[in-house]
Design a protein around this motif. Sequence first.
Motif, mmCIF file in Angstrom:
data_model
loop_
_atom_site.group_PDB
_atom_site.id
_atom_site.type_symbol
_atom_site.label_atom_id
_atom_site.label_comp_id
_atom_site.label_asym_id
_atom_site.label_seq_id
_atom_site.Cartn_x
_atom_site.Cartn_y
_atom_site.Cartn_z
ATOM 1 N N PRO A 334 25.349 -6.269 10.259
ATOM 2 C CA PRO A 334 25.678 -6.214 11.410
ATOM 3 C C PRO A 334 26.812 -6.153 11.693
ATOM 4 C CG PRO A 334 24.482 -8.110 10.827
ATOM 5 C CD PRO A 334 24.603 -6.629 9.775
ATOM 6 N N LYS A 335 27.840 -6.490 10.936
ATOM 7 C CA LYS A 335 29.493 -6.653 10.647
ATOM 8 C C LYS A 335 29.838 -4.957 10.856
ATOM 9 C CE LYS A 335 31.522 -11.023 9.734
ATOM 10 N NZ LYS A 335 32.283 -11.571 8.413
ATOM 11 N N ILE A 336 31.222 -4.518 12.020
ATOM 12 C CA ILE A 336 31.563 -3.658 11.234
ATOM 13 C C ILE A 336 32.460 -3.510 10.614
ATOM 14 C CG2 ILE A 336 32.982 -1.249 13.296
ATOM 15 C CD1 ILE A 336 31.264 -2.219 16.103
ATOM 16 N N GLN A 337 32.870 -2.369 9.577
ATOM 17 C CA GLN A 337 33.954 -2.735 8.921
ATOM 18 C C GLN A 337 35.225 -2.603 8.983
ATOM 19 O OE1 GLN A 337 33.041 -4.532 5.856
ATOM 20 N NE2 GLN A 337 31.085 -4.583 6.531
ATOM 21 N N THR A 338 36.279 -3.290 8.653
ATOM 22 C CA THR A 338 37.927 -3.046 8.913
ATOM 23 C C THR A 338 38.527 -2.508 8.424
ATOM 24 O OG1 THR A 338 37.184 -3.859 11.586
ATOM 25 C CG2 THR A 338 39.638 -3.970 10.514
ATOM 26 N N TYR A 339 38.695 -2.202 7.939
ATOM 27 C CA TYR A 339 40.260 -2.350 6.658
ATOM 28 C C TYR A 339 41.450 -1.507 7.276
ATOM 29 C CZ TYR A 339 35.975 -1.974 3.867
ATOM 30 O OH TYR A 339 34.774 -2.400 2.849
ATOM 31 N N TYR A 340 42.802 -2.076 6.158
ATOM 32 C CA TYR A 340 43.770 -1.808 6.859
ATOM 33 C C TYR A 340 44.182 -1.148 5.578
ATOM 34 C CZ TYR A 340 48.949 -2.110 8.232
ATOM 35 O OH TYR A 340 50.213 -2.296 8.136
ATOM 36 N N ILE A 341 45.174 -0.075 5.418
ATOM 37 C CA ILE A 341 45.945 0.246 4.056
ATOM 38 C C ILE A 341 47.320 0.541 4.473
ATOM 39 C CG2 ILE A 341 46.022 2.265 2.429
ATOM 40 C CD1 ILE A 341 43.422 3.255 2.589
ATOM 41 N N PRO A 342 48.272 -0.304 4.305
ATOM 42 C CA PRO A 342 49.629 -0.219 4.915
ATOM 43 C C PRO A 342 50.104 0.773 4.354
ATOM 44 C CG PRO A 342 49.302 -2.348 4.235
ATOM 45 C CD PRO A 342 48.266 -1.698 3.897
ATOM 46 N N SER A 343 50.108 1.414 2.824
ATOM 47 C CA SER A 343 51.032 2.781 2.373
ATOM 48 C C SER A 343 50.722 3.854 2.933
ATOM 49 C CB SER A 343 49.931 3.065 0.918
ATOM 50 O OG SER A 343 48.760 3.351 1.170
ATOM 51 N N MET A 344 48.920 3.691 4.352
ATOM 52 C CA MET A 344 49.161 5.109 5.473
ATOM 53 C C MET A 344 49.645 4.991 6.133
ATOM 54 S SD MET A 344 44.984 5.912 3.944
ATOM 55 C CE MET A 344 45.418 7.714 4.542
ATOM 56 N N GLY A 345 50.094 4.003 6.861
ATOM 57 C CA GLY A 345 50.494 3.490 8.157
ATOM 58 C C GLY A 345 50.877 2.204 8.351
ATOM 59 N N PRO A 346 52.129 2.299 9.257
ATOM 60 C CA PRO A 346 51.817 0.983 9.750
ATOM 61 C C PRO A 346 50.178 0.450 10.822
ATOM 62 C CG PRO A 346 53.230 2.827 11.162
ATOM 63 C CD PRO A 346 52.677 3.064 10.296
ATOM 64 N N ALA A 347 50.794 -1.412 11.464
ATOM 65 C CA ALA A 347 49.148 -1.417 11.706
ATOM 66 C C ALA A 347 49.315 -1.219 12.930
ATOM 67 C CB ALA A 347 49.538 -2.889 12.251
ATOM 68 N N PRO A 348 48.025 -1.423 14.194
ATOM 69 C CA PRO A 348 48.321 -0.872 15.581
ATOM 70 C C PRO A 348 49.385 -1.416 16.570
ATOM 71 C CG PRO A 348 45.875 -0.850 15.365
ATOM 72 C CD PRO A 348 47.419 -1.084 13.926
ATOM 73 N N LYS A 349 49.993 -1.265 17.420
ATOM 74 C CA LYS A 349 50.693 -1.894 18.329
ATOM 75 C C LYS A 349 49.503 -3.253 18.733
ATOM 76 C CE LYS A 349 53.872 1.766 20.349
ATOM 77 N NZ LYS A 349 54.375 2.082 21.640
ATOM 78 N N TRP A 350 48.986 -3.537 19.030
ATOM 79 C CA TRP A 350 48.395 -4.177 18.915
ATOM 80 C C TRP A 350 47.059 -5.222 18.087
ATOM 81 C CZ3 TRP A 350 43.227 -3.713 17.093
ATOM 82 C CH2 TRP A 350 42.340 -2.850 16.689
ATOM 83 N N ALA A 351 47.568 -4.893 16.768
ATOM 84 C CA ALA A 351 47.696 -5.836 15.980
ATOM 85 C C ALA A 351 48.898 -5.666 15.056
ATOM 86 C CB ALA A 351 46.010 -5.470 15.457
ATOM 87 N N SER A 352 49.909 -5.998 15.535
ATOM 88 C CA SER A 352 51.520 -5.652 14.944
ATOM 89 C C SER A 352 51.080 -7.084 14.155
ATOM 90 C CB SER A 352 52.373 -5.322 15.611
ATOM 91 O OG SER A 352 52.813 -7.159 17.279
ATOM 92 N N PHE A 353 50.530 -8.155 14.061
ATOM 93 C CA PHE A 353 50.290 -9.455 13.097
ATOM 94 C C PHE A 353 50.035 -8.803 11.633
ATOM 95 C CE2 PHE A 353 46.841 -9.289 15.770
ATOM 96 C CZ PHE A 353 45.697 -9.512 14.826
ATOM 97 N N LEU A 354 49.397 -7.817 12.503
ATOM 98 C CA LEU A 354 48.949 -7.275 10.146
ATOM 99 C C LEU A 354 50.156 -7.515 9.111
ATOM 100 C CD1 LEU A 354 46.090 -5.176 11.099
ATOM 101 C CD2 LEU A 354 45.916 -7.165 10.504
ATOM 102 N N ASP A 355 50.820 -6.916 9.969
ATOM 103 C CA ASP A 355 52.120 -6.556 9.282
ATOM 104 C C ASP A 355 53.045 -7.823 8.277
ATOM 105 O OD1 ASP A 355 51.813 -3.397 9.712
ATOM 106 O OD2 ASP A 355 53.210 -3.583 11.208
ATOM 107 N N SER A 356 53.039 -8.503 8.720
ATOM 108 C CA SER A 356 53.351 -9.673 8.153
ATOM 109 C C SER A 356 52.103 -10.809 7.698
ATOM 110 C CB SER A 356 53.838 -10.928 9.765
ATOM 111 O OG SER A 356 52.866 -11.205 10.828
ATOM 112 N N LEU A 357 51.022 -10.708 7.489
ATOM 113 C CA LEU A 357 49.764 -11.159 7.368
ATOM 114 C C LEU A 357 49.503 -11.422 6.191
ATOM 115 C CD1 LEU A 357 47.520 -12.134 9.782
ATOM 116 C CD2 LEU A 357 48.540 -13.394 8.250
ATOM 117 N N THR A 358 49.627 -9.878 6.178
ATOM 118 C CA THR A 358 49.508 -8.593 4.125
ATOM 119 C C THR A 358 50.896 -9.560 3.166
ATOM 120 O OG1 THR A 358 50.741 -6.805 5.297
ATOM 121 C CG2 THR A 358 48.113 -6.893 5.494
ATOM 122 N N GLU A 359 51.707 -9.270 3.614
ATOM 123 C CA GLU A 359 52.542 -10.011 2.954
ATOM 124 C C GLU A 359 52.053 -11.767 2.085
ATOM 125 O OE1 GLU A 359 56.328 -10.401 4.666
ATOM 126 O OE2 GLU A 359 56.514 -8.028 4.401
#
Length: 690
Positions: A334-359
């Motif tokens: 049921p869940k659509i999987q969402t992955y974030y890989i910081p080394s491949m690029g920054p987070a999109p503008k609408w989810a910029s808070f991901l860069d601070s959370l990953t630390e």
Amino acid sequence: MQVSDPNNVKIYNLSAGKSLPEWLSERKRRALLKKNVDIRRRIELIQDFDMPGLSSTVKVSKDGQYILATGIYKPRIKCFDVNNLSLKFERCFDSEAVTFQILSDDYSKLVFLQCDRYIEFHAAFGRYYRLRIPKFGRDMQYDYPSCDLFVVGASSDIYRLNLERGQFMTPYTSTASSINKCCINPYHQLLICGTQEGKVEAWDQRSKSIVGTLDCAFTCFNENKDMESFPSITALKFNGALHLGVGTASGQVLLYDLRSNKPFYIKDHMNDLPIKDVEFHYQQDLVFSLDCSVLKIWEKNNGQLYTSIDASTEFNNLCTVPNTGLLFLANENPKIQTYYIPSMGPAPKWASFLDSLTEELEESNTENVYDDYKFVTKAELENLGLDHLVGTKLLRAYMHGYFMDIRLYKKARAVANPFEFEEYRKKKIKETIDKDRENRVQVNKLPKVNKDLALKLMNEEQNSKKNKVNAANLLVDNRFKALFENPDFEVDKNADEYRLLNPVLSRLDTAKAKKLKKSLISEDFEPIEEEMEGKNSSEEDTEDEFEEESSDDEHTWSKELKKQHKMINEEHRQQELRKAEEDLRNLEEEIKKQPTLYEFKHGDEFKGLNSIKKKTNRAPLSERLKEEDASVKLLGSVGNREMTFSTRKKKNFSLEEKNRRHREERKRLVRPGFTIKSKYKTKFSGGKRR
């Protein structure tokens, strides 16, 4: 949120964690958030980013403001607004959507290809128009300059629907039986189609003809001759104006330069699963290749693995957000999987808070994925002649075998089996010829294996046709094909099991025949039973006869079974006796071959072999029998013996001499107290013995 670092690359799973059911009230939600730490620490990037059953396709609009996803059940589409990180609208279909295309920059113009041959056009308010295509569709692409919608599927035709004129144009006719995928290059509008036969056809929309063909299946077979599935085309993607990525059903990804008909690199997933999607990362020259079990990210030039994402459930579709490190995966969950890989690029503008959370996220190490390695067992290693590499760095021990470099494995296999391709080619030619022969006139020939059984089945089939009885034919059933082709399934009539089972089978055959005969007789007497009440005397006689015959059959069957059992036991006993006699005979021959030794007493002189033979002749019979083993022969294992010897000739004496010898013998044997006076008179001489 989960953190993994395969190949030292951090991957953040934003969809991990517990989800709350929709029917919970706000009060209960707040209570759970206070009590449960896992729920409080989870990150819900987009609200309600899921499907009731599973998700099939995910795409991002051109302006990057909307994410659209299709799934089941009930078949539906969901549109999410990234500015609000929530659901914008949801629509349901009559049938499941195979794929869809976004015709405008936002969500206002959509087209869906459905599994029941319908194509639906949607506007901002909902469904706008619905039409049907002649064959079932598998993929669809829209050409923006010409406003042509290309639809491919289970036919050789490429349907063209012009959305400006609102009518079907003349379709392109391909040489393939069916087409799985299509793709349009945005730079020069070249249309390419991936066929079921493993070829890629390039169509020029100006001349409306084929301008080139790539035989990917031939290349895959040359690369790996042990493929279990045929390399049909399952994924296509352009990288710029000249580079093309092709995914096959056998788990290989081929990278082409359109100026050459040979791929400049081939990547194998090593799992024989079809490639579902191929994408390119333009900033770092990386390639995404997706199958149902894993997403591999590797370098385009040398194929070196960058990182990978293993599937908890089967993957269906891949969607990357341009110029970012965020990606979505539709899956059987049921869940659509969402992955974030910081080394491949920054987070999109609408989810910029991901860069601070990953630390601040916790790290959890995972095992490395052994890519470009082949697992081989110890037996396979010995067959390849590489067992001397055990203990070196070229082999890595794992469970009951070893991991080795796939390049070394292919070279060793080519050296060990140099004629493997020729054998494979001959086998395929033979299969093709046999397949063509099936269309010819069939002659009832007995197979090479189990001819008696085949003849028996043929006779039973003919009898069942005559008597209008339906019977299963093993000769036609493919499940029992090896029974009449493989010599390993040959029935051994000399085996004990067959001899003991044969009376049972013969009895069953006679019982079947009699049962059939009885059914035929009962059919003949059916009109009499309708007219007369009770049983007829003739019917009673026939039933009595059948009962007597059945009892006789049981008696004869038991006698035959006992007879066979006795014969088998007797044969085994005779075989053991023959074996014992043969062993004794071999032992005697070995004893004969040994030299004969003679022992002399102290003071005797050797005067030749004749003197030795004379001494042995003078010896008693018991000693001669012990010394001369050749004169004693064994007859059987019971203990019977045969003795051969030579007798001396008796001398001829005169009558007087014979009488004298007789009298002397009588004197020696006379009883005490008697004396012999004449031939027939005796005299008592007292009780003293003389």
